[in-house]
Write an enzyme that holds these catalytic residues in place. Structure first.
Site, mmCIF file in Angstrom:
data_model
loop_
_atom_site.group_PDB
_atom_site.id
_atom_site.type_symbol
_atom_site.label_atom_id
_atom_site.label_comp_id
_atom_site.label_asym_id
_atom_site.label_seq_id
_atom_site.Cartn_x
_atom_site.Cartn_y
_atom_site.Cartn_z
ATOM 1 N N GLU A 72 0.844 -1.201 0.000
ATOM 2 C CA GLU A 72 0.000 0.000 0.000
ATOM 3 C C GLU A 72 0.878 1.249 0.000
ATOM 4 O O GLU A 72 0.591 2.226 -0.698
ATOM 5 C CB GLU A 72 -0.927 -0.031 1.223
ATOM 6 C CG GLU A 72 -1.970 -1.135 1.183
ATOM 7 C CD GLU A 72 -1.435 -2.552 1.388
ATOM 8 O OE1 GLU A 72 -0.343 -2.712 1.982
ATOM 9 O OE2 GLU A 72 -2.097 -3.505 0.945
ATOM 10 N N HIS A 99 9.611 15.007 10.092
ATOM 11 C CA HIS A 99 10.847 15.019 9.304
ATOM 12 C C HIS A 99 10.609 14.867 7.803
ATOM 13 O O HIS A 99 11.386 15.381 7.005
ATOM 14 C CB HIS A 99 11.779 13.885 9.754
ATOM 15 C CG HIS A 99 12.463 14.153 11.053
ATOM 16 N ND1 HIS A 99 13.670 13.576 11.403
ATOM 17 C CD2 HIS A 99 12.111 14.932 12.107
ATOM 18 C CE1 HIS A 99 14.041 13.990 12.610
ATOM 19 N NE2 HIS A 99 13.094 14.809 13.067
HETATM 20 O O1 LIG Z 1 -0.342 -6.059 2.773
HETATM 21 C C1 LIG Z 1 -0.602 -6.277 1.626
HETATM 22 C C2 LIG Z 1 0.304 -5.856 0.528
HETATM 23 O O2 LIG Z 1 1.494 -5.312 1.027
HETATM 24 C C3 LIG Z 1 -1.848 -7.031 1.279
HETATM 25 O O3 LIG Z 1 -2.883 -6.614 2.102
HETATM 26 C C4 LIG Z 1 -1.584 -8.520 1.465
HETATM 27 O O4 LIG Z 1 -0.538 -8.914 0.611
HETATM 28 C C5 LIG Z 1 -2.856 -9.331 1.182
HETATM 29 O O5 LIG Z 1 -2.563 -10.689 1.364
HETATM 30 P P1 LIG Z 1 -3.584 -11.858 1.010
HETATM 31 O O6 LIG Z 1 -3.965 -11.687 -0.447
HETATM 32 O O7 LIG Z 1 -2.806 -13.129 1.258
HETATM 33 O O8 LIG Z 1 -4.794 -11.689 1.909
#
Ligand SMILES: O=C(CO)[C@H](O)[C@H](O)COP(=O)(O)O
Length: 151
Positions: A72, A99
């Site tokens: 994200e 910062h």
């Molecule tokens: O944090 C995340 C990306 O960085 C996603 O939320 C994570 O990868 C989702 O995982 P899954 O598809 O196994 O529920």
């Protein structure tokens, strides 16, 4: 304050609590999804939408949620004008503002209790950018690099 929020499925429950928490505190929250739980959804479109909204409103802040927050943060940082920081405790959230003048915070919903996550977000929102010259100069270095390397 206007706050743009986005998540994939992994942060869906936290987003609901977060939106309620922020609205109770008087913030103007814009929800960029996900709007229903779908274990197969993907975080990038939600994070791009929140990032674009923050970039369009320089006085606003953004919050992007996922399982770890890593993807994200990466996605939000692809939006021009966004400085997204992954925060895992309140002190890191404060430093991201003070910062780095971060305008988006990323959180890993699977890494915290809801109470911990809300404390991290509250710390992020409450902290202003320090405005210290050394930090401005460093941020400008990053901005200049991006501008020089964007076709
Ligand atoms: O944090 C995340 C990306 O960085 C996603 O939320 C994570 O990868 C989702 O995982 P899954 O598809 O196994 O529920």
């Amino acid at each position: 304050m206007r706050i743009h929020v986005a998540t994939d499925h992994a942060g869906f429950e936290l987003k609901a609590a977060l939106v309620e928490h922020l609205r109770s505190a008087g913030h103007d929250v814009v929800d960029h999804g996900a709007f229903e739980y779908d274990a197969l959804d993907a975080y990038p479109p939600f994070c791009f939408a929140a990032g674009e909204a923050v970039a369009a409103e320089p006085e606003s802040l953004g919050i992007v949620l996922g399982g770890s927050g890593n993807g994200e943060q990466i996605a939000a940082n692809k939006v021009p004008g966004i400085r997204a920081a992954l925060a895992w405790k309140p002190e890191i959230a404060q430093l991201a503002r003070a910062h780095n003048d971060a305008n988006v915070v990323a959180l890993g919903a699977r890494q915290h209790t809801i109470e911990e996550a809300l404390a991290i977000v509250d710390a992020f929102i409450a902290e202003p950018f320090s405005g210290d010259v050394r930090h401005i100069q460093r941020i400008e270095m990053v901005t200049a690099y991006v501008e020089a390397h964007t076709r």
